[in-house]
Design a protein around this motif. Structure first.
Motif: not given
Ligand code: ADP
Ligand code: MG
Length: 184
Positions: A129-157
């Motif tokens: 993923r490329l986000g907005m450059g703040g790294g917010y989601y990278d940090r927020a998910l850093e200590n989550c187990p790999p299977e929760t939450p299920v990470r679903i990206g949405v994007a235009f093709a």
């Protein structure tokens, strides 16, 4: 090409879609997600679209009208965010960086979410993923187990690209565009 240059190019491309096209494609993406909702209730993290991001309003309406529960980000600092419950659109308020958030005090731990739906400026087929450059989601998910939450990206093709992730980049399990489901 650096991630930052690519990010700018992809955001420009996304901005280039007409309002009508964005709405139509966004609704397709919402409908795909609505079809994926299981019979049992989920705790779903999502986001309120900013600028030309995929707008999931119909999905949110569906979640709020059902026994599923919706949570959206609230920016706390330059590096951190939390997920606040949203039960009605009346609870929406303007937050940091102009991002709409919830007035509700109730929050949920990232790892307690079943799904986390994440916007992006770009994605690749490997789930990066490329986000907005703040790294917010990278940090927020850093200590989550790999299977929760299920990470679903949405994007235009049109946001598809290829790039090398950084060591801290969290990947998507699924990417949903108007055209397809991509599984990592
Ligand atoms: P984005 O994910 O929003 O596209 P980047 O992946 O480029 O943005 O990350 C932005 C910044 O956030 C980087 O400078 C990186 O140093 C920082 N960052 C991201 N995740 C972490 C982390 N887990 N720990 C420390 N810094 C991080
Ligand atoms: Mg990142």
């Amino acid at each position: 090409m650096s991630k930052n240059t690519l990010r700018s190019q992809l955001i420009e491309k996304r901005n280039g879609l007409s309002v009508a096209a964005r709405k139509a494609l966004s609704d397709d993406i919402s409908n795909r997600l609505i079809e994926l909702l299981p019979n049992h209730s989920l705790r779903i993290g999502s986001y309120i679209a900013l600028g030309s991001e995929v707008d999931l309003t119909p999905l949110h309406a569906k979640i709020m009208a059902s026994s599923n529960r919706l949570y959206i980000p609230r920016i706390l600092s330059k590096t951190t965010m939390e997920m606040a419950a949203l039960d009605t659109v009346e609870q929406l308020t303007q937050g940091t960086y102009g991002i709409q958030t919830s007035t509700q005090d109730e929050t949920i731990a990232m790892r307690a979410l079943d799904w986390l739906i994440i916007p992006c400026s770009g994605f690749d087929r490997r789930g990066y993923r490329l986000g907005m450059g703040g790294g917010y989601y990278d940090r927020a998910l850093e200590n989550c187990p790999p299977e929760t939450p299920v990470r679903i990206g949405v994007a235009f093709a049109t946001q598809e690209s290829e790039f090398e992730p950084d060591p801290w980049d969290q990947s998507f399990d699924w990417i949903i565009t108007e055209n397809e489901f991509i599984r990592r």
